[in-house]
Design an enzyme around this catalytic site. Structure first.
Site, PDB file in Angstrom:
ATOM      1  CE  LYS A   1      -2.455  -2.300  -9.130  1.00 55.65           C
ATOM      2  NZ  LYS A   1      -3.131  -3.441  -9.741  1.00 55.65           N
ATOM      3  CG  ASP A   2       0.767  -2.945  -0.467  1.00 58.54           C
ATOM      4  OD1 ASP A   2       0.107  -3.149   0.552  1.00 58.54           O
ATOM      5  OD2 ASP A   2       2.013  -2.940  -0.491  1.00 58.54           O
ATOM      6  NE  ARG A   3      -5.651  -1.631   5.606  1.00 56.45           N
ATOM      7  CZ  ARG A   3      -6.109  -2.091   6.758  1.00 56.45           C
ATOM      8  NH1 ARG A   3      -6.097  -3.407   6.987  1.00 56.45           N
ATOM      9  NH2 ARG A   3      -6.561  -1.274   7.670  1.00 56.45           N
TER      10      ARG A   3
ATOM     11  CE  LYS B   1       4.656  -1.838   0.798  1.00 52.78           C
ATOM     12  NZ  LYS B   1       3.770  -3.004   0.867  1.00 52.78           N
TER      13      LYS B   1
ATOM     14  CG  PHE C   1       1.591  -6.852  -1.473  1.00 51.31           C
ATOM     15  CD1 PHE C   1       2.119  -5.580  -1.512  1.00 51.31           C
ATOM     16  CD2 PHE C   1       1.402  -7.512  -2.676  1.00 51.31           C
ATOM     17  CE1 PHE C   1       2.486  -4.989  -2.711  1.00 51.31           C
ATOM     18  CE2 PHE C   1       1.745  -6.930  -3.858  1.00 51.31           C
ATOM     19  CZ  PHE C   1       2.288  -5.659  -3.896  1.00 51.31           C
TER      20      PHE C   1
END
Length: 354
Positions: free
Chosen positions: A80-82, A22, A352
């Protein structure tokens, strides 16, 4: 007392390769898998979006405005993950209304793309999700020669099905709060906070049982008294006696050995397995008291997680890896077995959305 994910055992020992995930949102791509088709007609306007650096609930609120409805009229199958690039479907309740024009919505939100639209006769609900496909890039690898062997082991054996650090909040604060609540230090009236703390408490107990089973060398060993479960099913079956048939089915992945997601009722496991599980769970008496006081229903979760459709490319100091996981499972459980990643200071995991 805080919680420490590094206190949990690894299946193949702690990774010797350090690296980062990430670094950019494009390094963590998530594609939702619903597992069913839409009817093509109905009251619900279905919108497939790709979002980058945006929170699911924020996009939901903005989409509701664009469609002229309230936020409660927009739903989803999974958050969903930012800090990623994620694709997912949203449903908008628009009975008797035509499909809205989303041109202005897209123009006003550069982090959101509309990939497709459709119609369906039911709204999406949390839990409708079948799974997610992940496309990940790990970078700044200092010992990449260790990774190929680990990837092959993961492909063959799977990884411990731990609840990820994101389940426990920043620095594990949700578990800390759950212990304090269980100790009657305060009351929790807010529904979302109650849900966060109870979920964290049960998830941490599961992780402890799984970690100890790895330490005992029995994470993949079927024992008399185990409860086994088929992938994607909530019900389970007790294995009272080890037979060649049971061993073959577990070895083939047809049945999965489970551990408790603790509730207020008695463990369904038996014999030495039940005694082992209770001995671990009772190490956290405040969390156990909290779960019992709130009358949580006992559930089971597979000990091991085997990624599907897994393949990878290893470069000089980068790894590109793809795999699919069932709903409720964490990509970070796979990453944890691959690299030793320095603790994130920017909240990328704490926020998350699962």
């Amino acid at each position: 007392m805080t919680i420490d994910m590094d206190s949990l055992n690894w299946l193949n020992g702690k990774p010797v390769c350090q690296g980062r995930s990430k670094v950019r949102p494009e390094d963590f791509i998530v594609k939702e898998q619903l597992g069913f088709d839409f009817t093509g007609s109905g009251e619900h306007f279905m919108v497939k979006i790709r979002k980058t650096g945006e929170n699911t609930k924020y996009v939901v609120n903005e989409l509701a405005k664009a469609c002229g409805v309230k936020s409660r009229d927009v739903s989803w199958a999974g958050l969903k993950d930012r800090h990623a690039v994620t694709e997912q479907w949203l449903s908008v309740h628009l009975p008797g209304k035509p499909d809205p024009d989303l041109t202005s919505f897209v123009a006003e939100h550069p982090g959101v793309e509309v990939l497709a639209t459709d119609r369906h006769d039911k709204k999406l609900r949390p839990g409708d999700l079948a799974g997610n496909h992940f496309e990940l890039r790990l970078s700044e690898l200092d010992n990449p020669q260790d990774l190929d062997a680990r990837l092959k082991k993961i492909q063959q054996q799977g990884v411990p099905n731990y609840f990820g650090a994101q389940r426990f909040g920043h620095d594990g604060n949700n578990v800390v709060k759950a212990r304090a609540w269980g100790n009657d230090e305060f009351r929790v009236r807010d529904k979302s906070k109650r849900s966060f703390y109870l979920s964290a408490a049960r998830s941490w107990l599961f992780n402890l049982v799984l970690s100890q089973r790895i330490a005992d060398g029995k994470a993949g060993t079927l024992l008399a008294g185990d409860c086994v479960q088929q992938q994607g099913r909530e019900d389970w079956q007790l294995v009272e006696q080890i037979t060649p048939e049971w061993q073959a089915q577990v070895a083939a992945g047809e049945w999965l050995i489970t551990a408790p997601v603790t509730g207020d009722n008695a463990l369904p496991s038996q014999g030495e397995v039940a005694a082992f599980e209770m001995a671990v769970i009772e190490q956290e008496p405040l969390l156990l008291k909290l779960i019992r006081d709130n009358r949580m229903r006992h559930e089971r979760r597979p000990l091991m997680l085997r990624p599907a459709d897994m393949h990878w490319q290893l470069h000089a100091d980068q790894l590109e890896v793809q795999f699919s996981l069932p709903a409720g499972c964490f990509a970070t459980a796979v990453l944890r077995e691959l690299i030793d990643e320095p603790e994130q200071k920017d909240g990328r995991y704490a926020n998350f959305d699962q």
